[in-house]
Design a protein around this motif. Structure first.
Motif, PDB file in Angstrom:
ATOM      1  N   ALA A 267      -4.730   3.521  -3.060  1.00 15.91           N
ATOM      2  CA  ALA A 267      -3.739   3.148  -1.970  1.00 15.91           C
ATOM      3  C   ALA A 267      -3.841   4.621  -1.048  1.00 15.91           C
ATOM      4  CB  ALA A 267      -2.484   2.648  -2.667  1.00 15.91           C
TER       5      ALA A 267
ATOM      6  N   VAL B 166       0.817  -1.150  -0.026  1.00 17.49           N
ATOM      7  CA  VAL B 166      -0.099  -0.048   0.033  1.00 17.49           C
ATOM      8  C   VAL B 166       0.976   1.437  -0.050  1.00 17.49           C
ATOM      9  CG1 VAL B 166      -1.590   1.405   1.260  1.00 17.49           C
ATOM     10  CG2 VAL B 166      -1.864  -1.054   1.159  1.00 17.49           C
TER      11      VAL B 166
ATOM     12  N   SER C 198       2.364   1.749  -3.518  1.00 16.06           N
ATOM     13  CA  SER C 198       1.568   2.124  -4.391  1.00 16.06           C
ATOM     14  C   SER C 198       1.101   3.832  -4.054  1.00 16.06           C
ATOM     15  CB  SER C 198      -0.100   1.467  -4.372  1.00 16.06           C
ATOM     16  OG  SER C 198       0.350   0.080  -4.703  1.00 16.06           O
TER      17      SER C 198
END
Length: 269
Positions: A123, A112, A115
């Motif tokens: 994200a 996450v 991203s």
């Protein structure tokens, strides 16, 4: 290097006996009563300083119905996360459990964060939601300190950060999908808690302070005498008087209890 408590002469490593080799006093028992009294007084002073913090923490957390209402309002936003939060072309609706499963399937929190740095809007929304969850824990942990110094300001700032993180997460989710009921209820409940904290800050919460005794004297009276420069001898005299009164009251209660017990025995015979 140790020294004799009476004559002050320095003791060497070979002076291992309890009696001072210079003045002959027993160093273990010398002024033992005064030392015990001083240690007891220090312990009672520390307790008198710490007890108000404990009393304020109790009052802020569960000491009255308004404080209990605040706990309920603090927990309710977490329940809103189990309502549908967002919908997208991939899934009709997701709540916090669905978002967690999606994070777990995509590689965890590290993926996450990666991203987010690559510009992924979904994200970023998830990260802001996680930040809001952390702020929920922080706000809940800080509730017992809300009646301490800067407690009101701290509550307001933390609640606003929490609300901003939740609102930013919902706003960013809107860029990639549609919002569901939970996305609106969650920040609104945080806002309701913030307003309630402001109301409590204006009205205040009643604190029932525990009376602490130092040598039989109320701590307020003891500290006031210290500030006024009252001599130690005078303070000790007042302590003896207060302890004597307490002992007499305790004996009187014991005598009354014994008399009641004797009367009840006589009635049963």
């Amino acid at each position: 290097m140790a020294s004799c408590p009476k004559c002050g002469k320095k003791l060497r490593i070979w002076h291992w006996r309890a009696d001072c080799p210079f003045c002959g006093v027993n160093m273990v028992y010398y002024n033992s009563n005064d030392r015990i009294l001083a240690e007891t007084e220090r312990a009672e002073i520390e307790h008198a300083h710490s007890q108000p913090h404990i009393d304020r923490a109790k009052a802020a957390f569960f000491g009255s119905p308004p404080a209990i209402v605040r706990i309920v309002l603090s927990v309710l936003p977490l329940g809103a996360l189990f309502l549908p939060l967002v919908g997208s072309s991939v899934s009709r609706s997701l709540n916090v459990i669905g978002i967690y499963n999606a994070i777990d399937n995509d590689g965890g929190l590290g993926a996450v964060l990666g991203s987010v740095f690559s510009g992924n809007a979904a994200a970023l929304s998830v990260l802001l939601l996680l930040v809001s969850l952390v702020m929920w824990l922080v706000c809940l942990a800080c509730l017992p300190m809300s009646l301490g110094p800067h407690g009101r300001q701290r509550n307001l700032i933390l609640n606003l950060i929490w609300f901003c993180a939740a609102a930013a997460s919902a706003g960013n989710f809107l860029r990639i999908g549609s919002l569901r009921v939970g996305a609106f209820v969650y920040p609104l409940l945080i806002l309701a808690l913030t307003v309630y904290n402001l109301v409590l800050a204006q009205k205040g919460l009643k604190v029932k302070y525990t009376v602490c005794l130092i040598g039989g004297l109320p701590s307020d009276e003891y500290f006031r005498m210290k500030e006024d420069g009252v001599s130690e001898l005078e303070i000790r005299r007042k302590m003896v008087e207060a302890l004597t009164v307490m002992q007499n009251e305790a004996r009187a209660k014991e005598a009354v209890a014994e008399a009641d017990a004797l009367r009840k025995r006589a009635e049963h015979k």
